[in-house]
Design an enzyme around this catalytic site. Structure first.
Site, PDB file in Angstrom:
ATOM      1  N   HIS A  42       8.239  -8.224  -7.385  1.00  0.00           N
ATOM      2  CA  HIS A  42       9.033  -7.271  -8.174  1.00  0.00           C
ATOM      3  C   HIS A  42       9.780  -7.974  -9.305  1.00  0.00           C
ATOM      4  O   HIS A  42      10.951  -7.709  -9.550  1.00  0.00           O
ATOM      5  CB  HIS A  42       9.987  -6.472  -7.279  1.00  0.00           C
ATOM      6  N   ASP A  53       1.284   4.561 -11.827  1.00  0.00           N
ATOM      7  CA  ASP A  53       1.653   3.240 -11.306  1.00  0.00           C
ATOM      8  C   ASP A  53       0.395   2.376 -11.367  1.00  0.00           C
ATOM      9  O   ASP A  53      -0.497   2.514 -10.529  1.00  0.00           O
ATOM     10  CB  ASP A  53       2.164   3.399  -9.867  1.00  0.00           C
ATOM     11  N   ASP A  87      32.221   5.477 -23.439  1.00  0.00           N
ATOM     12  CA  ASP A  87      31.852   6.763 -24.032  1.00  0.00           C
ATOM     13  C   ASP A  87      30.376   7.080 -23.899  1.00  0.00           C
ATOM     14  O   ASP A  87      29.956   8.215 -24.046  1.00  0.00           O
ATOM     15  CB  ASP A  87      32.204   6.760 -25.528  1.00  0.00           C
ATOM     16  N   ARG A  93      -2.845  -8.771  -9.134  1.00  0.00           N
ATOM     17  CA  ARG A  93      -2.846  -7.455  -8.481  1.00  0.00           C
ATOM     18  C   ARG A  93      -3.614  -6.521  -9.401  1.00  0.00           C
ATOM     19  O   ARG A  93      -3.539  -6.632 -10.628  1.00  0.00           O
ATOM     20  CB  ARG A  93      -1.408  -6.941  -8.269  1.00  0.00           C
ATOM     21  N   HIS A 149       1.861  -7.544   0.770  1.00  0.00           N
ATOM     22  CA  HIS A 149       2.321  -6.147   0.674  1.00  0.00           C
ATOM     23  C   HIS A 149       1.199  -5.222   1.104  1.00  0.00           C
ATOM     24  O   HIS A 149       0.083  -5.670   1.361  1.00  0.00           O
ATOM     25  CB  HIS A 149       2.786  -5.825  -0.752  1.00  0.00           C
ATOM     26  N   GLU A 185      -4.228  -2.382  -9.681  1.00  0.00           N
ATOM     27  CA  GLU A 185      -3.702  -1.137  -9.099  1.00  0.00           C
ATOM     28  C   GLU A 185      -4.134   0.069  -9.912  1.00  0.00           C
ATOM     29  O   GLU A 185      -4.006   0.082 -11.134  1.00  0.00           O
ATOM     30  CB  GLU A 185      -2.167  -1.205  -9.069  1.00  0.00           C
ATOM     31  N   ASP A 190       2.505  -4.664 -14.383  1.00  0.00           N
ATOM     32  CA  ASP A 190       2.591  -3.498 -13.497  1.00  0.00           C
ATOM     33  C   ASP A 190       3.537  -2.523 -14.175  1.00  0.00           C
ATOM     34  O   ASP A 190       4.756  -2.701 -14.155  1.00  0.00           O
ATOM     35  CB  ASP A 190       3.118  -3.938 -12.119  1.00  0.00           C
ATOM     36  N   TYR A 199      -1.559 -13.693  -4.233  1.00  0.00           N
ATOM     37  CA  TYR A 199      -0.496 -14.407  -4.955  1.00  0.00           C
ATOM     38  C   TYR A 199      -0.415 -15.822  -4.416  1.00  0.00           C
ATOM     39  O   TYR A 199      -0.154 -16.023  -3.232  1.00  0.00           O
ATOM     40  CB  TYR A 199       0.841 -13.677  -4.759  1.00  0.00           C
ATOM     41  N   HIS A 255       7.018   5.780  -5.534  1.00  0.00           N
ATOM     42  CA  HIS A 255       6.731   5.731  -4.089  1.00  0.00           C
ATOM     43  C   HIS A 255       7.048   7.136  -3.596  1.00  0.00           C
ATOM     44  O   HIS A 255       8.178   7.449  -3.256  1.00  0.00           O
ATOM     45  CB  HIS A 255       7.590   4.666  -3.393  1.00  0.00           C
ATOM     46  N   GLU A 290      -3.874  -0.908  -4.402  1.00  0.00           N
ATOM     47  CA  GLU A 290      -3.319  -2.036  -5.155  1.00  0.00           C
ATOM     48  C   GLU A 290      -3.300  -3.360  -4.392  1.00  0.00           C
ATOM     49  O   GLU A 290      -2.242  -3.932  -4.162  1.00  0.00           O
ATOM     50  CB  GLU A 290      -1.905  -1.698  -5.617  1.00  0.00           C
ATOM     51  N   HIS A 347       0.503   3.451  -1.740  1.00  0.00           N
ATOM     52  CA  HIS A 347       1.547   4.415  -1.361  1.00  0.00           C
ATOM     53  C   HIS A 347       1.231   5.745  -2.030  1.00  0.00           C
ATOM     54  O   HIS A 347       0.437   5.800  -2.979  1.00  0.00           O
ATOM     55  CB  HIS A 347       2.925   3.900  -1.802  1.00  0.00           C
TER      56      HIS A 347
END
Ligand code: GLY
Ligand code: MN
Ligand code: MN
Length: 433
Positions: free
Chosen positions: A238, A266, A34, A401, A345, A403, A255, A383, A356, A379, A349
């Site tokens: 991610h 972002d 529902d 990172r 990476h 950003e 992030d 790592y 993105h 960004e 972007h």
């Protein structure tokens, strides 16, 4: 409404007089028994209509005497509206959203042949709505059968993204104001997370602080699933599970970005769980920050997209050499992409209605130059997971990172998310209060 109208006019101008554009709304979000998940309009559809219901199709017909903007949408329904809220209906589509004409959505296939009359080019979103694709093809085939009665039987099908996404790339003052607001709310949320952070919390407790700040300031949703990684998780690009307990010596990588009235921020900040960077953490942190600041500083009209990539790669490679994690000649290390196990990476972007965002990065196979009104992220990151080869243990689990969201202005740039501190000293002093 004037902003949406302006965009439709601009699109139609570029389509030419014998074209038709057809775009469908995002599908109604799946029901779980529902319960219905929150609906979010398709960004292209929002950009051109501002209409925020599912089950709708926008048709644009340049120079069409009976109206250039036609909306097919849901009919009003008393019961549905008692349970699920107001529907604009056909009257509302015209009155509130400026449609010249509106019809019930179930009439779309029936009306389409008539709308295609005297049109030879169809602009639509190829990747968006399988059902619409099928309807369109069926009707084109049907019209082909009527060729002897003089029906238009051949159409050029063009991806609407070619024109539309180029438009979306250049933000209007209204859009810039919304992106700034998203950036400011997001910066406040990052500050809140830093202030609240202490060893022993779970990552999701920081997520809760961030979500709280977003919603408190009117941004109901995250622009993307937030990444709150501590320790080893800082090296999972991610990572979204966010369920690990934060340890004393961990770094925490956050992030997270707000969506404010459809516009995304972002932003990433990385900070020490206990408020003090260790020597190794600090050394890596300062390299990433230097790369990020230098990347941002190069932003101005005319700078090629990839320039920022080159700048961040160079500083990161040099930095990894300085701390002994890479060995050899700088140019040849860059040439053989020796940084890739640490920085895997890209440097950013486009940013806008989508995190993105829409827009191509190359024109005629060449990285395009930045222009005023564009918004992008910068960004860079380093790592160092326990699996990175040839790295002493003391560097393990350092994932960093940084950003920010950057508007290209006429003379340079403006950082939309700069309220969130990022110098190591400023972070430490914020966390010690
Ligand atoms: N948060 C996704 C990204 O930084 O691209
Ligand atoms: Mn990003
Ligand atoms: Mn991000």
């Amino acid at each position: 409404m004037t902003e949406f109208l302006k965009r439709r006019k601009q699109l139609m101008q570029q389509m030419g007089p014998n074209a038709i554009a057809i775009l469908s709304a995002a599908p109604e979000v799946a029901r779980n028994h529902d319960h219905m998940y929150m609906f979010r309009q398709n960004s292209d559809f929002h950009y051109l209509t501002g209409f925020n219901e599912p089950e709708a199709i926008m048709v644009l017909l340049p120079e069409h005497k009976e109206g250039e903007f036609i909306l097919f949408n849901r009919v009003r329904d008393k019961t549905e509206e008692i349970w699920n809220g107001h529907r604009a209906g056909q009257k509302g589509a015209c009155r509130e959203f400026g449609a010249d004409r509106a019809f019930p959505i179930q009439d779309f296939a029936k009306k389409l042949p008539e709308l295609l009359k005297d049109r030879d080019t169809i602009y639509y979103a190829i990747d968006c709505d399988a059902q619409l694709n099928q309807t369109l093809i069926n009707i084109i085939i049907e019209l082909r059968g009527k060729i002897r009665s003089g029906a238009q039987s051949s159409f050029a099908l063009i991806d609407i993204a070619d024109i539309l996404h180029e438009m979306r790339l250049f933000k209007s003052p209204t859009e810039i104001a919304l992106l700034k607001k998203a950036g400011q709310i997001t910066a406040d949320a990052h500050i809140r997370a830093m202030q609240y952070c202490r060893p022993g919390l779970y990552e999701y407790e920081l997520e809760a602080e961030i979500t709280h700040e977003f919603i408190r300031q009117g941004a109901r949703f995250h622009a993307y699933t937030p990444i709150i990684g501590s320790g080893a998780n800082t090296c999972i690009l991610h990572y979204v599970t966010n369920h690990q307990r934060i340890k004393k010596t961990d770094l925490v990588l956050v992030d997270a970005g707000a969506e404010y009235q459809y516009y995304a921020a972002d932003v990433t900040r990385t900070f020490p769980a206990n408020g003090r960077f260790s020597a190794e953490q600090r050394a890596v942190y300062d390299i990433v920050l230097e790369a990020q600041l230098a990347g941002i500083k190069a932003i101005r009209p005319g700078t090629a997209w990839n320039k920022i990539e080159e700048i961040t790669v160079k500083i990161i490679t040099q930095g990894l050499k300085d701390i002994g994690l890479l060995k050899g000649n700088l140019d040849s290390l860059i040439e053989k992409q020796a940084y890739l196990p640490f920085y895997m990476h890209r440097s950013g972007h486009w940013l806008g209605l989508d995190t993105h965002d829409a827009g191509v990065y190359k024109i005629n196979h060449k990285w395009r130059p930045l222009k005023s009104g564009m918004v992008r992220t910068v960004e860079p990151g380093i790592y160092i997971s326990a699996n990175t080869p040839n790295v002493p243990k003391r560097w393990h689990h350092i994932g960093i990172r940084i950003e920010d969201d950057i508007l290209v202005t006429k003379t340079g740039y403006e950082v939309l998310s700069d309220k969130a501190p990022k110098r190591a000293k400023d972070i430490e002093s914020l966390m010690s209060r």
